[in-house]
Design an enzyme around this catalytic site. Structure first.
Site, PDB file in Angstrom:
ATOM      1  N   ASP A 185      28.631  51.664  46.759  1.00  0.00           N
ATOM      2  CA  ASP A 185      28.407  52.560  45.624  1.00  0.00           C
ATOM      3  C   ASP A 185      27.334  53.555  46.062  1.00  0.00           C
ATOM      4  OD1 ASP A 185      28.103  53.648  42.962  1.00  0.00           O
ATOM      5  OD2 ASP A 185      29.019  51.825  42.205  1.00  0.00           O
ATOM      6  N   HIS A 207      28.763  56.077  47.882  1.00  0.00           N
ATOM      7  CA  HIS A 207      29.132  57.221  47.052  1.00  0.00           C
ATOM      8  C   HIS A 207      28.136  58.373  47.210  1.00  0.00           C
ATOM      9  CE1 HIS A 207      31.653  54.572  44.041  1.00  0.00           C
ATOM     10  NE2 HIS A 207      32.119  54.562  45.272  1.00  0.00           N
TER      11      HIS A 207
END
Ligand SMILES: *[C@@H]1O[C@H](CO)[C@@H](O)[C@H](O)[C@H]1NC(C)=O
Ligand SMILES: *[C@@H]1O[C@H](CO)[C@@H](O)[C@H](O)[C@H]1NC(C)=O
Ligand SMILES: *[C@@H]1O[C@H](CO)[C@@H](O)[C@H](O)[C@H]1NC(C)=O
Ligand SMILES: *[C@@H]1O[C@H](CO)[C@@H](O)[C@H](O)[C@H]1NC(C)=O
Ligand SMILES: *[C@@H]1O[C@H](CO)[C@@H](O)[C@H](O)[C@H]1NC(C)=O
Ligand SMILES: *[C@@H]1O[C@H](CO)[C@@H](O)[C@H](O)[C@H]1NC(C)=O
Ligand SMILES: *[C@@H]1O[C@H](CO)[C@@H](O)[C@H](O)[C@H]1NC(C)=O
Ligand SMILES: *[C@@H]1O[C@H](CO)[C@@H](O)[C@H](O)[C@H]1NC(C)=O
Ligand SMILES: *[C@@H]1O[C@H](CO)[C@@H](O)[C@H](O)[C@H]1NC(C)=O
Ligand SMILES: *[C@@H]1O[C@H](CO)[C@@H](O)[C@H](O)[C@H]1NC(C)=O
Ligand SMILES: *[C@@H]1O[C@H](CO)[C@@H](O)[C@H](O)[C@H]1NC(C)=O
Length: 426
Positions: free
Chosen positions: A235, A258
């Site tokens: 993430d 991310h």
């Protein structure tokens, strides 16, 4: 060591002027102090998975105010009950051994610390004044049973592995954080804290993916440095959540993440979110959804939203620099949106974001995109032009896979005069 060879290559092209400018920044550092009675408390684990938390707590009290608590190398400690170390003052925590949290998910769900924001919870809290944690040890969150449980029940509160809470001054250096049930690091209500030399990794060994394994989330904190670290996660690599100010992030190698991310912000109508003065420099971003990202919600508490719920919160994002990013197969090099969580472009225009974005700089980006977004390298989408000012991009040299044709840069409802990229609108 592919990474070493590659990074020495990229150092050669790093902008010297930026590097020297960064060296002159004032990093928040702990003020020097003299140890009070300078006690050292060296712990021995109970062994066989028995809970060492009470002994660690007792040692922290005994060696508080200028002392040092040592968890020696080669020793395995277990934490099986909540541990609150927010009372420390001028204490060194030398974590050279291994700390593993028990896998009793039922117990932890009833006994972890609940931190309210995004339902954050944790096994233990570290804080206080000038707490310095170091020593080359491993902190193991035993995440697997949490990944498996979460796949069955998304309401399960998964503990965050390493939470710095209410700290003033201090540092975390030279530590490995592995197998976090959720985010790896959360720092909240803190100021002047430095992370240096953290190694973050862990993934699920079952078919249940380890979700929300952010490298760092910063919240209600000022003067935070994150540097010289390697992050393998799934993430955000680093995420600047509400009220992150004066943040320096540099020399990171991120894989599978991310990206370096402002937000999401403006999700809750009753709140006023600020992210200001953030400088990210020399970031190597590999196999990620994004390089640099700014995500804020539109100005409607999206009852109409088909997907995620939220929006309507006000605030601002100001003076954010993403400088010298080396990208290797990222989906978007740059992604800025004021329409986060919203697929409906007309709704986004009708209910413009109440979060104002000012002085956002993307400079010196090199490398490749993955092709997941075909030819698109960057996407900058504001809800109305007046809510995005002074958005700048320069020296962006990122290529999308040749088979998709000429690289594309989407710039929508934004003044393009400082965007030195070949913008098209969509
Ligand atoms: C400590 O734990 C590690 C990893 O689980 C293991 O390899 C090692 O043998 C253990 N050491 C001791 C002294 O129990
Ligand atoms: C939890 O850990 C214990 C040993 O500490 C082990 O026997 C047990 O299988 C583990 N349970 C799960 C669900 O991983
Ligand atoms: C929490 O504790 C309550 C009361 O002891 C118990 O009924 C419940 O099952 C526990 N929750 C979990 C998730 O274990
Ligand atoms: C927090 O937990 C509550 C109750 O379990 C849930 O309704 C809510 O969506 C969660 N919030 C977030 C941000 O995950
Ligand atoms: C964190 O700061 C907020 C805002 O000042 C406050 O409401 C909250 O109680 C603080 N938490 C702790 C434990 O200090
Ligand atoms: C962030 O700061 C603003 C301005 O001081 C304040 O109004 C807001 O409540 C803060 N938000 C949080 C989550 O602390
Ligand atoms: C950039 O970061 C890498 C680690 O990712 C490091 O090896 C290198 O020395 C850094 N370069 C500069 C100029 O600081
Ligand atoms: C890097 O991230 C990619 C994409 O998530 C993943 O497939 C790969 O296994 C990661 N590399 C390592 C060494 O973890
Ligand atoms: C912008 O933020 C950076 C990083 O925190 C800081 O060094 C700089 O002084 C800020 N610039 C302004 C004009 O506030
Ligand atoms: C998009 O939002 C507009 C304005 O609220 C609405 O009229 C329209 O039906 C929405 N379209 C879709 C596909 O949801
Ligand atoms: C962009 O990068 C490519 C490959 O790294 C290089 O050959 C080219 O000269 C660069 N272009 C500019 C304008 O810097």
């Amino acid at each position: 060591m592919l990474f070493k060879a590659w990074s020495s290559l990229v150092v050669a092209v790093a902008s010297l002027s930026v590097a020297s400018a960064l060296r002159h920044h004032h990093y928040p550092q702990r003020p020097p102090y003299t140890r009070g009675h300078g006690k050292t408390c060296t712990l021995t684990p109970k062994g066989h998975g028995a809970d060492d938390a009470p002994n660690i707590l007792a040692a922290a009290h005994k060696c508080n105010n200028g002392g040092k608590v040592v968890l020696p190398a080669g020793k395995n400690f277990t934490i099986g009950s909540p541990l609150d170390l927010t009372f420390l003052k001028n204490v060194d925590l030398e974590f050279a051994g291994r700390i593993t949290f028990t896998n009793d998910t039922d117990f932890w769900q009833n006994n972890s610390y609940y931190l309210t924001y995004q339902n954050a919870s944790t096994f233990w809290l570290i804080g206080g004044e000038n707490t310095n944690i170091y020593g080359g040890g491993v902190i193991d969150g035993n995440g697997q049973p949490w990944y498996d449980l979460y796949a069955k029940n998304p309401l399960v509160l998964r503990p965050i592995l390493f939470v710095i809470y209410g700290a003033r001054g201090g540092s975390a250096k030279d530590l490995s954080l592995i197998n976090s049930p959720q985010w790896f690091n959360f720092i909240a209500n803190s100021s002047d804290f430095v992370y240096d030399g953290l190694h973050i990794a862990g993934k699920s060994v079952s078919s249940n993916v380890a979700k929300n394994t952010d490298g760092w989330d910063i919240y209600r904190s000022d003067g935070i440095t994150i540097t010289n670290s390697v992050i393998y996660n799934g993430d955000d690599c680093v995420s600047f959540k509400p009220n992150s100010t004066n943040i320096y992030v540099s020399n990171l190698y991120c894989n599978g993440s991310h990206g370096i991310s402002v937000g999401s912000l403006g999700q809750y109508p009753a709140e006023y979110d600020i992210v200001e003065n953030v400088y990210s420099y020399n970031i190597s971003m590999n196999y990620a959804s994004d390089g640099a990202r700014v995500k804020v919600w539109p100005g409607n508490a999206a009852a109409m939203s088909t997907d995620l719920q939220g929006g309507g919160g006000a605030g601002y994002v100001k003076n954010i620099t993403f400088d010298t990013f080396y990208l290797n197969s990222v989906d978007y090099a740059i992604e800025l949106t004021q329409c986060y969580g919203q697929n409906n472009a007309s709704l986004c225009v009708q209910a413009p974001s109440k979060m104002k974005l000012t002085d956002i700089n993307f400079n010196n980006f090199y490398g490749t995109t993955s092709g997941v977004r075909k030819a698109v390298v960057a996407t900058i989408i504001c809800s109305v032009e007046s809510m995005c000012s002074n958005i700048e991009a320069s020296n962006i040299n990122v290529t999308s896979p040749a088979k998709y044709g000429t690289s594309q840069y989407i710039c929508t409802r934004v003044d393009t005069s400082d965007l030195h990229i070949p913008c098209t609108s969509s």
